[in-house]
Design a protein around this motif. Structure first.
Motif, PDB file in Angstrom:
ATOM      1  N   TRP A 189     -10.086  -0.426   9.627  1.00  0.00           N
ATOM      2  CA  TRP A 189     -10.768  -1.062   8.499  1.00  0.00           C
ATOM      3  C   TRP A 189      -9.867  -1.136   7.277  1.00  0.00           C
ATOM      4  O   TRP A 189      -9.228  -0.150   6.899  1.00  0.00           O
ATOM      5  N   GLY A 190      -9.861  -2.304   6.647  1.00  0.00           N
ATOM      6  CA  GLY A 190      -9.031  -2.450   5.470  1.00  0.00           C
ATOM      7  C   GLY A 190      -9.452  -3.594   4.574  1.00  0.00           C
ATOM      8  O   GLY A 190     -10.351  -4.375   4.884  1.00  0.00           O
ATOM      9  N   ASP A 191      -8.765  -3.679   3.439  1.00  0.00           N
ATOM     10  CA  ASP A 191      -8.960  -4.741   2.452  1.00  0.00           C
ATOM     11  C   ASP A 191      -7.634  -5.455   2.297  1.00  0.00           C
ATOM     12  O   ASP A 191      -6.614  -4.838   1.973  1.00  0.00           O
ATOM     13  N   SER A 192      -7.636  -6.749   2.516  1.00  0.00           N
ATOM     14  CA  SER A 192      -6.408  -7.537   2.471  1.00  0.00           C
ATOM     15  C   SER A 192      -6.195  -8.247   1.139  1.00  0.00           C
ATOM     16  O   SER A 192      -5.314  -9.103   1.043  1.00  0.00           O
ATOM     17  N   ASP A 207      -8.381   2.440   6.505  1.00  0.00           N
ATOM     18  CA  ASP A 207      -7.236   2.661   7.385  1.00  0.00           C
ATOM     19  C   ASP A 207      -5.997   1.952   6.867  1.00  0.00           C
ATOM     20  O   ASP A 207      -4.874   2.369   7.167  1.00  0.00           O
ATOM     21  N   TRP A 208      -6.194   0.895   6.095  1.00  0.00           N
ATOM     22  CA  TRP A 208      -5.053   0.123   5.592  1.00  0.00           C
ATOM     23  C   TRP A 208      -5.473  -0.662   4.356  1.00  0.00           C
ATOM     24  O   TRP A 208      -6.663  -0.858   4.101  1.00  0.00           O
ATOM     25  N   LEU A 209      -4.493  -1.097   3.590  1.00  0.00           N
ATOM     26  CA  LEU A 209      -4.750  -1.847   2.359  1.00  0.00           C
ATOM     27  C   LEU A 209      -3.571  -2.757   2.065  1.00  0.00           C
ATOM     28  O   LEU A 209      -2.415  -2.376   2.251  1.00  0.00           O
ATOM     29  N   ILE A 212       6.830  -2.717  -4.176  1.00  0.00           N
ATOM     30  CA  ILE A 212       7.352  -2.313  -2.871  1.00  0.00           C
ATOM     31  C   ILE A 212       7.433  -0.796  -2.767  1.00  0.00           C
ATOM     32  O   ILE A 212       7.042  -0.201  -1.747  1.00  0.00           O
ATOM     33  N   THR A 213       7.918  -0.149  -3.811  1.00  0.00           N
ATOM     34  CA  THR A 213       8.062   1.302  -3.796  1.00  0.00           C
ATOM     35  C   THR A 213       6.721   1.997  -3.629  1.00  0.00           C
ATOM     36  O   THR A 213       6.592   2.960  -2.860  1.00  0.00           O
ATOM     37  N   ALA A 214       5.701   1.511  -4.343  1.00  0.00           N
ATOM     38  CA  ALA A 214       4.371   2.124  -4.220  1.00  0.00           C
ATOM     39  C   ALA A 214       3.854   1.983  -2.792  1.00  0.00           C
ATOM     40  O   ALA A 214       3.282   2.928  -2.226  1.00  0.00           O
ATOM     41  N   ALA A 215       4.051   0.808  -2.192  1.00  0.00           N
ATOM     42  CA  ALA A 215       3.613   0.612  -0.807  1.00  0.00           C
ATOM     43  C   ALA A 215       4.364   1.549   0.135  1.00  0.00           C
ATOM     44  O   ALA A 215       3.769   2.155   1.034  1.00  0.00           O
ATOM     45  N   GLU A 216       5.661   1.696  -0.066  1.00  0.00           N
ATOM     46  CA  GLU A 216       6.447   2.596   0.788  1.00  0.00           C
ATOM     47  C   GLU A 216       5.994   4.045   0.632  1.00  0.00           C
ATOM     48  O   GLU A 216       5.897   4.794   1.615  1.00  0.00           O
ATOM     49  N   ASN A 217       5.689   4.447  -0.583  1.00  0.00           N
ATOM     50  CA  ASN A 217       5.289   5.833  -0.829  1.00  0.00           C
ATOM     51  C   ASN A 217       3.954   6.179  -0.178  1.00  0.00           C
ATOM     52  O   ASN A 217       3.702   7.337   0.167  1.00  0.00           O
ATOM     53  N   HIS A 218       3.089   5.196  -0.037  1.00  0.00           N
ATOM     54  CA  HIS A 218       1.745   5.460   0.495  1.00  0.00           C
ATOM     55  C   HIS A 218       1.582   5.032   1.948  1.00  0.00           C
ATOM     56  O   HIS A 218       0.524   5.259   2.535  1.00  0.00           O
ATOM     57  N   ASN A 219       2.618   4.445   2.514  1.00  0.00           N
ATOM     58  CA  ASN A 219       2.548   4.012   3.904  1.00  0.00           C
ATOM     59  C   ASN A 219       2.852   5.188   4.821  1.00  0.00           C
ATOM     60  O   ASN A 219       3.948   5.767   4.769  1.00  0.00           O
ATOM     61  N   THR A 220       1.875   5.556   5.637  1.00  0.00           N
ATOM     62  CA  THR A 220       2.024   6.680   6.561  1.00  0.00           C
ATOM     63  C   THR A 220       1.679   6.189   7.959  1.00  0.00           C
ATOM     64  O   THR A 220       0.509   6.206   8.363  1.00  0.00           O
ATOM     65  N   PRO A 221       2.655   5.704   8.708  1.00  0.00           N
ATOM     66  CA  PRO A 221       2.363   5.131  10.031  1.00  0.00           C
ATOM     67  C   PRO A 221       1.545   6.078  10.907  1.00  0.00           C
ATOM     68  O   PRO A 221       1.844   7.269  10.998  1.00  0.00           O
ATOM     69  N   GLY A 222       0.486   5.510  11.494  1.00  0.00           N
ATOM     70  CA  GLY A 222      -0.414   6.294  12.327  1.00  0.00           C
ATOM     71  C   GLY A 222      -1.600   6.852  11.585  1.00  0.00           C
ATOM     72  O   GLY A 222      -2.596   7.233  12.200  1.00  0.00           O
ATOM     73  N   PHE A 242      -2.247   5.856   7.643  1.00  0.00           N
ATOM     74  CA  PHE A 242      -2.646   4.870   6.642  1.00  0.00           C
ATOM     75  C   PHE A 242      -1.516   3.873   6.488  1.00  0.00           C
ATOM     76  O   PHE A 242      -0.350   4.248   6.367  1.00  0.00           O
ATOM     77  N   THR A 243      -1.881   2.582   6.470  1.00  0.00           N
ATOM     78  CA  THR A 243      -0.888   1.524   6.361  1.00  0.00           C
ATOM     79  C   THR A 243      -1.031   0.801   5.034  1.00  0.00           C
ATOM     80  O   THR A 243      -2.119   0.344   4.676  1.00  0.00           O
ATOM     81  N   ALA A 244       0.071   0.709   4.299  1.00  0.00           N
ATOM     82  CA  ALA A 244       0.136  -0.051   3.049  1.00  0.00           C
ATOM     83  C   ALA A 244       0.946  -1.308   3.316  1.00  0.00           C
ATOM     84  O   ALA A 244       2.174  -1.253   3.460  1.00  0.00           O
ATOM     85  N   MET A 245       0.246  -2.440   3.413  1.00  0.00           N
ATOM     86  CA  MET A 245       0.910  -3.713   3.651  1.00  0.00           C
ATOM     87  C   MET A 245       1.485  -4.241   2.332  1.00  0.00           C
ATOM     88  O   MET A 245       0.850  -4.123   1.277  1.00  0.00           O
TER      89      MET A 245
END
Length: 646
Positions: free
Chosen positions: A57-60, A106-108, A189-199, A201-204
């Motif tokens: 589940w996510g918000d695009s 699960d993702w944003l 980009i940096t904020a997305a990388e910092n919060h992206n945790t594969p498996g 939480f995904t930060a697109m």
């Protein structure tokens, strides 16, 4: 069609009566066991599975304080807090209220507007890079003053931008090519990388390209499959000349160039066709007058793999004018005018605005050009501009910071001009996207979107499956593993049916399980659209599974499920409806010579809309004309049928 039920009392009675009975041995025959344990298959039915097991589940489509129309209206919540909230943490909203989601996402995808990204931050900080210009100094003084002065200054900024009258030297600092703009994109980009945790939480990584044609909404969101290494090689595409453009064909060129340069992958999707005044889904010509041709349909089909069918600014599935026989078509309808209500809506515009009509017209264009430009999956998003994903009716924080919970937010219009009015209560607590992805990673989520194995809801998290094939049978609906059967015998939502066996109609396995903390289900419907031999498009809504042992009347209509909403207490009970629905349905009107599509719509039983919770919390009146219940829903991506030989 309804699921049989055994009461708790009956279960207790069965267990008590069975207690003293002496167990007896029995042996099933080999023939009886064969369907359960096919020869050559392991005992465990869960081994070697290679299909998605649960929706993610996510918000695009979410905006933070970096967007001009977000920060200008009081949003002070930045990138990191937006991610923290989505991951399940509690943050402080711009209005000074604590907020937390009912369940983590699960993702944003954070998609701040690409034009002028970060300008509003420097205006509010009175940064010299802005205040050295007359416009910037004026807006900075007004917004920092607060109150109505700040609102007026923000409206002036938005109007100036919309009319193309921004100071070119000042705005160049917040456009591609400027160091300040590059630094802001790096922050994204940096904020997305910092919060992206594969498996986990995904930060697109993404942005919104905000094309506006004389107030008509042509907005697209852009989402990258890739991480920082590729996203850093570009900056977002904008709409302002000479660098940007308001034409989607130019956006497609940007996407093409990105993939060629980085060997990465990217897609775009539109939203709020309901505010485009008829230009979102053209059939004959674009808004610019350019004729629809082979190049247009191929480019749109390639890059626009999904459509945002529901969000705060209205639901975009269907309209009662276009679908007069659909009793559920009038949901979250915004049809007063274009995005800024500068031009009133007319009936002639509606056919170019709604997803169902676009899906039908896509069949028509495919017949003409061989490619369907509107062969998109269906997904939902919030489009919230306060950094808060708002989908639960009892936790609705509004579109902008100025519409966060208060005793006053129902007292004034959301938008009002001489052309029409939209009321605050018409904001829709919508929506979410469910993705059937193999794993919670950028690549897997993007790939599921690309193959259109996604569906939209107006907020609830019901699990929905749709499969189409040629040999589903009635027994398949009794399986406790419908997904295994669905993938084995058919194609999932977003797929294609071809090579129809002679004399065989397509069959569909469709299943829905209610949100575990939400409302029971009313019914599942299959919406079919098709193109006949004369080149005319048609649609029909079929009730295929429903709760409570109801029977269709002589007119073919299924009776309403009922309504348990208690308006005074803003509550409802799950004493009607069903926790799950599943069926196999075969098209009784199938013609193998006709192009067609099928998607499922799942309806919940009636529940309270968000303003009933406001009335209870703040002791205010329910706005005149506002419905006191609604039926939230899910929309699956379609499955398309193409006649043999096409």
């Amino acid at each position: 069609m309804s699921k049989s039920k055994i009461s708790t009392g009956a279960l207790v009675a069965l267990s008590m009566s069975a207690f003293p009975v002496v167990a007896q041995e029995s042996h099933a025959s080999k023939e009886q066991l064969a369907p359960l344990f096919p020869e050559g298959k392991p005992y465990s039915p869960y081994t070697d599975r290679d299909f998605p097991e649960r929706p993610l589940w996510g918000d695009s489509h979410l905006h933070t304080s970096l967007s001009m129309d977000a920060g200008g209206f009081g949003n002070r919540v930045g990138l990191d807090d937006a991610y923290r909230l989505a991951r399940g943490e509690q943050i402080m909203a711009s209005s000074g209220q604590p907020v937390k989601l009912d369940r983590p996402l699960d993702w944003l995808a954070i998609t701040d507007h690409s034009d002028g990204m970060g300008l509003i931050v420097d205006i509010l900080d009175a940064a010299p890079i802005v205040t050295q210009y007359e416009q910037g100094a004026r807006w900075s003084e007004g917004m920092r003053a607060g109150g109505q002065t700040a609102v007026d200054s923000t409206l002036d900024l938005i109007a100036t931008f919309s009319q193309g009258q921004m100071d070119p030297e000042m705005f160049a600092n917040y456009s591609p090519g400027a160091r300040r703009y590059a630094n802001i994109w790096e922050d994204v980009i940096t904020a997305a990388e910092n919060h992206n945790t594969p498996g986990s939480f995904t930060a697109m990584i993404g942005f919104e390209w905000t094309s506006l044609v004389e107030g008509a909404n042509m907005h697209r969101n852009v989402i990258f499959r890739d991480g920082a290494d590729r996203a850093r090689q570009v900056v977002p595409y904008t709409t302002q000349h000479p660098i940007g453009s308001t034409d989607p064909l130019d956006l497609y060129k940007y996407l093409e160039a990105y993939e060629a340069r980085t060997n990465g992958a990217v897609m775009t999707f539109a939203h709020n066709g309901n505010l485009s005044n008829g230009i979102m889904f053209p059939v004959d010509a674009q808004y610019s007058g350019r004729k629809i041709d082979q190049m247009y349909v191929e480019q749109r089909a390639k890059w626009e793999r999904m459509y945002e069918i529901t969000q705060i600014k209205g639901d975009g599935e269907a309209h009662p004018f276009l679908s007069p026989d659909d009793e559920f078509a009038d949901y979250g309808t915004w049809d007063a005018g274009n995005l800024d209500l500068s031009v009133a809506k007319t009936d002639e515009m509606l056919a170019g605005e709604y997803a169902r009509e676009a899906l039908k017209n896509g069949l028509l264009l495919e017949e003409k050009f061989g490619t369907n430009p509107y062969k998109f999956g269906l997904q939902g998003a919030s489009d919230a501009h306060n950094s808060i994903v708002v989908t639960s009716e009892d936790n609705f924080f509004g579109k902008h910071a100025g519409y966060e919970p208060s005793a006053e937010r129902l007292d004034h219009s959301f938008m009002k001009t001489e052309q029409g009015e939209l009321f605050s209560w018409q904001q829709v607590g919508s929506g979410l996207t469910a993705v059937w992805a193999d794993e919670n990673t950028r690549a897997s989520i993007f790939d599921a979107m690309d193959r259109k194995e996604v569906y939209a809801t107006t907020g609830p998290r019901m699990a929905v499956r749709l499969f189409g094939g040629w040999d589903f049978d009635e027994s398949d609906q009794f399986s406790r593993s419908p997904s295994a059967i669905g993938y084995a015998k058919g194609v999932p939502m977003g797929g294609d049916l071809v090579n129809a066996p002679e004399g065989t109609a397509p069959s569909f396995l469709v299943a829905a399980l209610r949100d575990p903390i939400g409302a029971n289900l009313d019914r599942i419907q299959i919406i079919k659209g098709w193109l006949d031999a004369e080149g005319n498009t048609h649609e029909k809504v079929y009730d295929v599974s429903w709760s409570d042992d109801r029977q269709a009347g002589s007119d073919g209509k299924l009776p309403a499920v009922g309504n348990t909403v208690d308006v005074a207490s803003a509550t409802w009970t799950n004493t009607i409806g069903a926790a799950e629905l599943i069926t196999v349905w075969s098209d009784p009107d199938f013609d193998p010579a006709e192009r067609s599509f099928y998607y499922a719509r799942v309806l919940e039983i009636p529940t309270p809309p968000w303003y009933l919770y406001d009335a209870l919390k703040f002791g205010v009146d329910i706005p005149e004309g506002a419905p006191t219940s609604h039926q939230e829903r899910a929309y699956t991506s379609p499955i398309w049928f193409t006649p043999t030989g096409e």
